[in-house]
Motif scaffolding. Structure first.
Motif, PDB file in Angstrom:
ATOM      1  N   UNK A 245     117.720  81.294 103.773  1.00 30.44           N
ATOM      2  CA  UNK A 245     118.682  80.200 103.668  1.00 30.44           C
ATOM      3  C   UNK A 245     118.352  79.271 102.499  1.00 30.44           C
ATOM      4  N   UNK A 246     119.251  78.343 102.228  1.00 30.73           N
ATOM      5  CA  UNK A 246     118.995  77.380 101.163  1.00 30.73           C
ATOM      6  C   UNK A 246     117.890  76.420 101.616  1.00 30.73           C
ATOM      7  N   UNK A 247     116.840  76.346 100.806  1.00 27.23           N
ATOM      8  CA  UNK A 247     115.726  75.444 101.115  1.00 27.23           C
ATOM      9  C   UNK A 247     115.533  74.509  99.939  1.00 27.23           C
ATOM     10  N   UNK A 248     115.572  73.230 100.191  1.00 30.93           N
ATOM     11  CA  UNK A 248     115.383  72.252  99.125  1.00 30.93           C
ATOM     12  C   UNK A 248     113.891  72.016  98.881  1.00 30.93           C
ATOM     13  N   UNK A 249     113.587  71.302  97.796  1.00 36.44           N
ATOM     14  CA  UNK A 249     112.223  71.222  97.297  1.00 36.44           C
ATOM     15  C   UNK A 249     111.227  70.544  98.217  1.00 36.44           C
ATOM     16  N   UNK A 250     109.990  71.034  98.117  1.00 30.75           N
ATOM     17  CA  UNK A 250     108.865  70.475  98.847  1.00 30.75           C
ATOM     18  C   UNK A 250     108.526  69.096  98.285  1.00 30.75           C
ATOM     19  N   UNK A 251     107.680  68.354  98.967  1.00 29.46           N
ATOM     20  CA  UNK A 251     107.453  66.942  98.623  1.00 29.46           C
ATOM     21  C   UNK A 251     106.999  66.742  97.184  1.00 29.46           C
ATOM     22  N   UNK A 252     106.041  67.563  96.706  1.00 30.25           N
ATOM     23  CA  UNK A 252     105.552  67.302  95.353  1.00 30.25           C
ATOM     24  C   UNK A 252     106.657  67.536  94.317  1.00 30.25           C
ATOM     25  N   UNK A 253     107.582  68.450  94.580  1.00 31.90           N
ATOM     26  CA  UNK A 253     108.702  68.674  93.665  1.00 31.90           C
ATOM     27  C   UNK A 253     109.623  67.456  93.664  1.00 31.90           C
ATOM     28  N   UNK A 254     109.931  66.954  94.835  1.00 31.80           N
ATOM     29  CA  UNK A 254     110.766  65.756  94.942  1.00 31.80           C
ATOM     30  C   UNK A 254     110.131  64.589  94.190  1.00 31.80           C
ATOM     31  N   UNK A 255     108.819  64.448  94.328  1.00 29.80           N
ATOM     32  CA  UNK A 255     108.114  63.373  93.623  1.00 29.80           C
ATOM     33  C   UNK A 255     108.166  63.570  92.113  1.00 29.80           C
ATOM     34  N   UNK A 256     108.021  64.816  91.655  1.00 32.60           N
ATOM     35  CA  UNK A 256     108.088  65.090  90.220  1.00 32.60           C
ATOM     36  C   UNK A 256     109.474  64.770  89.663  1.00 32.60           C
ATOM     37  N   UNK A 257     110.516  65.089  90.433  1.00 31.94           N
ATOM     38  CA  UNK A 257     111.873  64.758  89.985  1.00 31.94           C
ATOM     39  C   UNK A 257     111.993  63.259  89.747  1.00 31.94           C
ATOM     40  N   UNK A 258     111.473  62.465  90.663  1.00 31.65           N
ATOM     41  CA  UNK A 258     111.544  61.011  90.510  1.00 31.65           C
ATOM     42  C   UNK A 258     110.651  60.536  89.369  1.00 31.65           C
ATOM     43  N   UNK A 259     109.450  61.103  89.251  1.00 29.64           N
ATOM     44  CA  UNK A 259     108.549  60.710  88.170  1.00 29.64           C
ATOM     45  C   UNK A 259     109.191  60.954  86.807  1.00 29.64           C
ATOM     46  N   UNK A 260     109.941  62.040  86.696  1.00 29.04           N
ATOM     47  CA  UNK A 260     110.548  62.401  85.418  1.00 29.04           C
ATOM     48  C   UNK A 260     111.903  61.738  85.206  1.00 29.04           C
ATOM     49  N   UNK A 261     112.269  60.831  86.093  1.00 32.42           N
ATOM     50  CA  UNK A 261     113.474  60.043  85.886  1.00 32.42           C
ATOM     51  C   UNK A 261     114.729  60.593  86.499  1.00 32.42           C
ATOM     52  N   UNK A 262     114.609  61.500  87.465  1.00 28.68           N
ATOM     53  CA  UNK A 262     115.764  62.016  88.163  1.00 28.68           C
ATOM     54  C   UNK A 262     115.860  61.459  89.569  1.00 28.68           C
ATOM     55  N   UNK A 263     116.941  61.791  90.239  1.00 24.78           N
ATOM     56  CA  UNK A 263     117.133  61.408  91.637  1.00 24.78           C
ATOM     57  C   UNK A 263     117.302  62.684  92.461  1.00 24.78           C
ATOM     58  N   UNK A 264     116.375  62.930  93.352  1.00 29.41           N
ATOM     59  CA  UNK A 264     116.458  64.088  94.231  1.00 29.41           C
ATOM     60  C   UNK A 264     117.523  63.815  95.288  1.00 29.41           C
ATOM     61  N   UNK A 265     118.559  64.651  95.331  1.00 26.24           N
ATOM     62  CA  UNK A 265     119.661  64.375  96.261  1.00 26.24           C
ATOM     63  C   UNK A 265     119.245  64.575  97.715  1.00 26.24           C
ATOM     64  N   UNK A 266     118.134  65.277  97.929  1.00 25.93           N
ATOM     65  CA  UNK A 266     117.642  65.459  99.299  1.00 25.93           C
ATOM     66  C   UNK A 266     116.247  64.844  99.464  1.00 25.93           C
ATOM     67  N   UNK A 267     116.022  63.724  98.817  1.00 20.57           N
ATOM     68  CA  UNK A 267     114.718  63.061  98.882  1.00 20.57           C
ATOM     69  C   UNK A 267     114.326  62.713 100.316  1.00 20.57           C
ATOM     70  N   UNK A 268     115.307  62.498 101.161  1.00 19.24           N
ATOM     71  CA  UNK A 268     115.014  62.141 102.544  1.00 19.24           C
ATOM     72  C   UNK A 268     114.354  63.251 103.331  1.00 19.24           C
TER      73      UNK A 268
END
Length: 261
Positions: free
Chosen positions: A149-172
């Motif tokens: 199934x569709x699986x969204x990113x693990x925590x460190x990926x979500x954190x990297x998205x934010x660190x690099x200036x993006x917004x993770x749509x499934x950060x929650x």
């Protein structure tokens, strides 16, 4: 004195062992190990969920290194065979830095482990800061770790998205440590309307054309504007020094999307 014969069951443990100076004592590695290149010359004894236990035991390791609760059955079998096993279970960036230190210490190189952890942390901050300072908005990102199934990113990926200036749509969902708890539905992605889709299907090539062809996804801003990208799993799903390579690619993608490159 540190261990003399080390077996690494995963890519990140292999990379850390070599980086802290214990590479000459590594006698077996994961088939997924890619860094450093010389690690590929060691005997391949493991995939991720499976391993050749007899081959590992024949190597007479005094330390086996692994990652993730998924490897618990392998660890248990080796422990019952009398082998010393260290399996880390990091999910966040801070846990990753701590795991690097722990692996370094287990290899008998505590100072080099600490130095490597600080080096990785500093490099990630540098990459992230350099990219995000060039942009005045944060693109909305859907990161896909698996496709069925569709699986969204693990925590460190979500954190990297934010660190690099993006917004993770499934950060929650980043607090969910197990992949089955990060499953999303196609409708969830449609509702999130990401501007960027980044896929990294663990252990296999991401098929971006198949993502774009999913029913209704042609309406997504990311698909309409052609902002679908792949980052290889070895660069962003192995929680160790290789995350620097993934962060560089992620930052470049976000810069491209906003025209800041």
């Amino acid at each position: 004195m540190g261990p003399r014969r080390i077996v690494c069951l995963t890519a990140e443990t292999t990379e850390v062992a070599f980086a802290v100076g214990a590479g000459d004592r590594v006698v077996g590695v994961s088939g997924y190990a890619v860094r450093p290149p010389e690690a590929r010359q060691r005997p391949k004894v493991a995939a991720f969920q499976t391993a050749a236990i007899d081959r590992i035991l024949a190597l007479e390791p005094d330390l086996v290194l692994g990652f993730s609760d998924i490897q618990a059955p392998l660890a248990a079998e080796l422990i019952r065979a009398g082998v010393t096993v260290l399996v880390t279970n990091q999910r966040t960036l801070q846990e990753t830095y701590a795991a690097i230190e722990l692996i370094g210490a287990a290899c008998g190189e505590p100072e080099r482990g600490r130095a490597l952890a600080r080096e990785v942390e500093a490099e990630l901050e540098t990459v992230a800061g350099r990219s995000s300072r060039r942009r005045d908005r944060r693109p909305r990102v859907y990161f896909e770790e698996w496709n069925d199934p569709l699986i969204t990113g693990i925590a460190w990926v979500s954190e990297l998205i934010e660190l690099c200036g993006g917004e993770d749509v499934f950060a929650g969902m980043r607090a969910q440590r197990r992949a089955p708890d990060r499953v999303v539905q196609p409708g969830d992605v449609l509702a999130a309307a990401p501007e960027v889709i980044i896929a990294s299907w663990c252990g296999k090539k991401a098929r971006l054309e198949r993502i774009a062809a999913r029913p209704g996804w042609d309406a997504l801003p990311a698909v309409r504007n052609g902002h679908l990208y792949e980052i290889k799993s070895a660069d962003i799903l192995a929680p160790g020094p290789s995350l620097v390579h993934g962060a560089r690619q992620l930052a470049a993608i976000l810069d491209r999307v906003t025209g800041a490159a």
